[in-house]
Design a protein around this motif. Structure first.
Motif, PDB file in Angstrom:
ATOM      1  N   LYS A  27     -38.132 -16.957 -37.830  1.00  0.00           N
ATOM      2  CA  LYS A  27     -37.911 -15.921 -38.840  1.00  0.00           C
ATOM      3  C   LYS A  27     -38.023 -14.551 -38.175  1.00  0.00           C
ATOM      4  CE  LYS A  27     -39.959 -18.833 -42.319  1.00  0.00           C
ATOM      5  NZ  LYS A  27     -41.191 -19.123 -43.034  1.00  0.00           N
TER       6      LYS A  27
ATOM      7  N   PHE B 172     -27.644 -10.391 -37.447  1.00  0.00           N
ATOM      8  CA  PHE B 172     -27.097 -11.619 -38.012  1.00  0.00           C
ATOM      9  C   PHE B 172     -26.143 -12.232 -37.006  1.00  0.00           C
ATOM     10  CE2 PHE B 172     -27.865  -9.046 -41.816  1.00  0.00           C
ATOM     11  CZ  PHE B 172     -28.562  -9.958 -42.587  1.00  0.00           C
ATOM     12  N   GLY B 173     -25.815 -13.484 -37.209  1.00  0.00           N
ATOM     13  CA  GLY B 173     -24.737 -14.109 -36.456  1.00  0.00           C
ATOM     14  C   GLY B 173     -25.238 -14.901 -35.269  1.00  0.00           C
ATOM     15  N   LYS B 174     -24.294 -15.274 -34.422  1.00  0.00           N
ATOM     16  CA  LYS B 174     -24.590 -16.213 -33.352  1.00  0.00           C
ATOM     17  C   LYS B 174     -24.923 -15.467 -32.068  1.00  0.00           C
ATOM     18  CE  LYS B 174     -21.347 -19.261 -32.002  1.00  0.00           C
ATOM     19  NZ  LYS B 174     -20.416 -20.382 -32.166  1.00  0.00           N
TER      20      LYS B 174
ATOM     21  N   GLY C 135     -33.228 -17.880 -37.926  1.00  0.00           N
ATOM     22  CA  GLY C 135     -32.446 -18.260 -36.751  1.00  0.00           C
ATOM     23  C   GLY C 135     -32.447 -19.769 -36.632  1.00  0.00           C
TER      24      GLY C 135
ATOM     25  N   LEU D 280     -34.592 -13.656 -42.943  1.00  0.00           N
ATOM     26  CA  LEU D 280     -33.676 -13.815 -41.819  1.00  0.00           C
ATOM     27  C   LEU D 280     -34.107 -15.050 -41.050  1.00  0.00           C
ATOM     28  CD1 LEU D 280     -33.313 -10.185 -40.583  1.00  0.00           C
ATOM     29  CD2 LEU D 280     -31.532 -11.628 -41.495  1.00  0.00           C
TER      30      LEU D 280
ATOM     31  N   VAL E  10     -28.222 -16.518 -36.554  1.00  0.00           N
ATOM     32  CA  VAL E  10     -29.156 -15.817 -37.439  1.00  0.00           C
ATOM     33  C   VAL E  10     -28.467 -15.597 -38.778  1.00  0.00           C
ATOM     34  CG1 VAL E  10     -30.531 -13.753 -37.755  1.00  0.00           C
ATOM     35  CG2 VAL E  10     -30.254 -14.704 -35.485  1.00  0.00           C
ATOM     36  N   VAL E  11     -29.075 -16.114 -39.824  1.00  0.00           N
ATOM     37  CA  VAL E  11     -28.485 -15.966 -41.156  1.00  0.00           C
ATOM     38  C   VAL E  11     -29.555 -15.503 -42.136  1.00  0.00           C
ATOM     39  CG1 VAL E  11     -26.670 -17.679 -40.934  1.00  0.00           C
ATOM     40  CG2 VAL E  11     -28.938 -18.381 -41.681  1.00  0.00           C
ATOM     41  N   LYS E  12     -29.087 -15.027 -43.299  1.00  0.00           N
ATOM     42  CA  LYS E  12     -30.022 -14.658 -44.336  1.00  0.00           C
ATOM     43  C   LYS E  12     -30.127 -15.842 -45.283  1.00  0.00           C
ATOM     44  CE  LYS E  12     -31.307 -10.633 -46.910  1.00  0.00           C
ATOM     45  NZ  LYS E  12     -30.905  -9.389 -47.541  1.00  0.00           N
ATOM     46  N   TRP E  13     -31.340 -16.325 -45.502  1.00  0.00           N
ATOM     47  CA  TRP E  13     -31.528 -17.503 -46.345  1.00  0.00           C
ATOM     48  C   TRP E  13     -32.710 -17.237 -47.255  1.00  0.00           C
ATOM     49  CZ3 TRP E  13     -35.664 -21.096 -46.254  1.00  0.00           C
ATOM     50  CH2 TRP E  13     -35.441 -22.280 -46.987  1.00  0.00           C
TER      51      TRP E  13
ATOM     52  N   THR F 180     -32.746  -5.649 -37.130  1.00  0.00           N
ATOM     53  CA  THR F 180     -32.265  -6.823 -37.847  1.00  0.00           C
ATOM     54  C   THR F 180     -30.911  -7.204 -37.276  1.00  0.00           C
ATOM     55  OG1 THR F 180     -33.191  -5.684 -39.710  1.00  0.00           O
ATOM     56  CG2 THR F 180     -32.034  -7.711 -40.177  1.00  0.00           C
TER      57      THR F 180
END
Lengths: 211, 219
Positions: B3, B13-15, B30, B28, B21-24, B11
């Motif tokens: 996290k 996102f992405g690969k 990974g 955040l 890394v995504v928002k869930w 911050t």
């Protein structure tokens, strides 16, 4: 970070996900962010109404800026707000998901000058000719009032208009319209505005025309 | 699973490498990269992929016009928005022979009623000369935000044989009502489709594109 500047009685800026700012005469606080919940049916109905109104009102915005200027001056409304509000409750027909504009009920100018009656619209070479009775006057109508026309073409999503046409005493005026490859439907509207721009009539629908 | 919180790294996102890394649930997260599916695609998937490929490979040749025409104010970029619109209207045929319906293609899209050409046409003349005609209002006045005499005409020629586009941007004004262009000599005998759209002189407003027609370039 919201900042309370000298003399302001509210902090302006973003605090958490609440944004505060001054809009015309109101202090607005609103939450920024997207909701992940699926929209309810009344929400979808409302969104579709705004969608169809947006498509209709955007091309006629210069006309609305003149037409709703007087009723919104000094208020919290902008002309396009007011036009959306008026037409939202009047000029939409059909049930969700098939809501569409009822062109015969749409209002594009608003004021207290009485509207004329018996307007005739005809197709002439190069456009449309509007004619009205120049001698028919009631209330605060003057012969120096200027005519305003609009022809809206839903197929091309565009509008042709005149913001200050001939005087009322002339009795007729032409609106230049470009021909399309195929025949299209035009929805026409007419209003009068005083020469000093202090009074305006509510627009009337003068029928649809195949051009 | 790691996290990430806003810190020195900030911050993101992405690969990165093999970590996505995504928002869930407002966190955040990974996680390792998902594997490539080994299942064969379904018929529906294959149809969609083929259709998508047909449209993207065609619109890829019109990038300059699309970037000009689709505003990138929203989170969807210009090319994606153009693919979305054309996928709906400009494809016909059935799997695996999808075809582009050239007269229906939208190259640029207006968002404010700024109108394009009326009664538009294209003619191909001798010596590789191509003439484009349109109609415009007679008035010389210009209300800001609406079509006016100083708007610039932009034409896109799509070469079907070479699968390439030629752009002619902003050389002629709207009140000229006609424009002629000379296309390169090595395009003689090729089939072209042409599209016309207008931009306001300050570049703020743009019209929806109109299909002019098809022609064969003459020597």
């Amino acid at each position: 970070m919201a900042i309370r500047k000298n003399g302001d009685n509210f902090p302006s800026g973003k605090m958490g996900n609440v944004n505060t700012y001054l809009l015309k005469t109101q202090i607005i606080s609103r939450v920024i962010g997207k909701t992940n919940k699926p929209a309810t049916v009344p929400q979808l109905v409302c969104r579709q109404k705004f969608d169809v109104l947006g498509h209709f009102l955007k091309p006629v915005k210069p006309f609305i800026n003149v037409g709703f200027d007087l009723v919104t001056r000094g208020t919290k409304w902008s002309p396009i707000n007011k036009a959306t509000s008026v037409n939202y409750s009047n000029a939409i027909k059909g049930e969700f998901p098939h809501q569409e504009i009822d062109y015969s009920k749409a209002i594009l100018t608003m004021g207290n000058m009485p509207s004329v009656e018996n307007v005739d619209v005809q197709v002439v070479d190069g456009g449309l000719e509007f004619s009205w009775d120049p001698n028919w006057k009631i209330g605060n109508m003057l012969s120096s009032d200027r005519v305003m026309f609009l022809a809206y073409c839903p197929a091309k999503c565009t509008a042709f208009f005149i913001l200050d046409g001939e005087k009322r005493s002339k009795g007729k005026e032409q609106l230049e319209i470009l021909p399309s490859q195929d025949k299209v439907i035009l929805h026409t509207y007419l209003a009068f505005i005083a020469a000093d721009r202090k009074r305006i009539s509510t627009s009337i629908y003068t029928g649809e025309i195949c051009y | 699973m790691s996290k990430l919180k806003p810190g020195v790294l900030g911050t993101f996102f992405g690969k990165t490498g093999r970590v996505v890394v995504v928002k869930w649930r407002d966190q955040l997260v990974g996680r390792s990269e998902p594997s490539v599916p080994t299942k064969p695609p379904t018929k529906k998937q294959m149809e969609q992929r083929k259709k998508f490929g047909t449209v993207t490979s065609f619109l890829g040749t019109l990038t300059e016009a699309i970037n000009m025409g689709y505003s990138s104010r929203s989170k969807v970029n210009g090319t994606s928005a153009a693919v979305r619109d054309n996928l709906k209207i400009a494809v016909y045929g059935s799997y695996p022979d999808y075809q582009i319906d050239y007269p229906k293609v939208i190259v640029t899209k207006s968002n404010n009623g700024f109108h394009g050409g009326f009664s538009v046409s294209v003619e191909s003349g001798a010596q590789r000369k191509v003439t484009v005609n349109w109609n415009a209002l007679n008035s010389d006045e210009h209300i800001p935000g609406t079509a006016g005499p100083t708007d610039l005409a932009n034409v896109v020629f799509y070469n079907v044989n070479k699968r390439k586009s030629t752009y002619c941007f902003g050389t002629v004004k709207r009140n000229a009502r006609t424009a002629s262009y000379k296309l390169p000599v090595h395009y003689v005998g090729h089939e072209f489709h042409a599209y016309l759209f207008f931009t306001s002189a300050d570049g703020r407003y743009i019209s929806t594109s109109d299909y002019l027609g098809k022609f064969i370039l003459q020597d």
